[in-house]
Design a protein around this motif. Structure first.
Motif, short mmCIF file in Angstrom:
data_model
loop_
_atom_site.label_atom_id
_atom_site.label_comp_id
_atom_site.label_asym_id
_atom_site.label_seq_id
_atom_site.Cartn_x
_atom_site.Cartn_y
_atom_site.Cartn_z
N THR A 2 -6.99 -1.20 0.51
CA THR A 2 -6.52 0.17 0.72
C THR A 2 -6.19 0.46 2.17
O THR A 2 -6.56 -0.29 3.06
N ASP A 3 -5.52 1.58 2.36
CA ASP A 3 -5.28 2.08 3.72
C ASP A 3 -6.39 3.04 4.14
O ASP A 3 -6.40 3.55 5.24
N LEU B 17 0.84 -1.19 0.00
CA LEU B 17 0.00 0.00 0.00
C LEU B 17 0.88 1.25 0.00
O LEU B 17 1.86 1.32 0.73
N GLY C 24 -9.62 -2.88 4.03
CA GLY C 24 -8.41 -2.22 4.48
C GLY C 24 -8.47 -1.84 5.93
O GLY C 24 -9.34 -2.31 6.68
N GLU C 25 -7.55 -1.00 6.30
CA GLU C 25 -7.49 -0.53 7.67
C GLU C 25 -7.14 0.95 7.66
O GLU C 25 -6.89 1.52 6.62
N ALA C 26 -7.13 1.55 8.82
CA ALA C 26 -6.82 2.97 9.01
C ALA C 26 -8.11 3.78 9.00
O ALA C 26 -9.17 3.27 9.34
#
Length: 112
Positions: free
Chosen positions: A64-65, A28, A92-94
């Motif tokens: 994705t982030d 990413l 994703g994460e964040a």
């Protein structure tokens, strides 16, 4: 990077297999622009509608982030593609505030 990750698969097992293979090959990084790939998949889906068959359905899997940089363009692409035989899955994460916004059932274009 995006073009290298585009692939066609058949069925749920094909999706899972592609996800497992791609997950090992990605890294990413930014900027995170969803519009180009969303628009690309929408063009495929629009072409399938012109054939007047229900033989193809498109799933765009985005890993994705969560920090999207082209929110307005992506928003418009999703609205434009909302009647096409396609789904968008975002994993994703964040910070996912923008993703929550994009997945709203009342998503409207920037111009309303």
């Amino acid at each position: 990077l995006v073009a290298a990750l585009l692939c066609c698969v058949a069925g749920i097992q094909g999706i899972l297999d592609a996800y497992c293979q791609i997950l090992l090959r990605i890294q990413l990084y930014g900027p995170t622009n969803f519009f180009p790939v969303t628009n690309h998949v929408a063009r495929f889906a629009a072409r399938s509608l012109q054939q007047r068959t229900a033989a193809q359905y498109f799933i765009l899997l985005i890993i994705t982030d969560g920090k999207i940089t082209d929110l307005d363009q992506t928003r418009q692409a999703i609205v434009n593609g909302s009647k096409l035989p396609m789904s968008i899955i975002i994993v994703g994460e964040a910070d996912f505030k923008a993703m929550d916004f994009l997945s709203s059932s009342l998503l409207k274009s920037v111009t309303g």
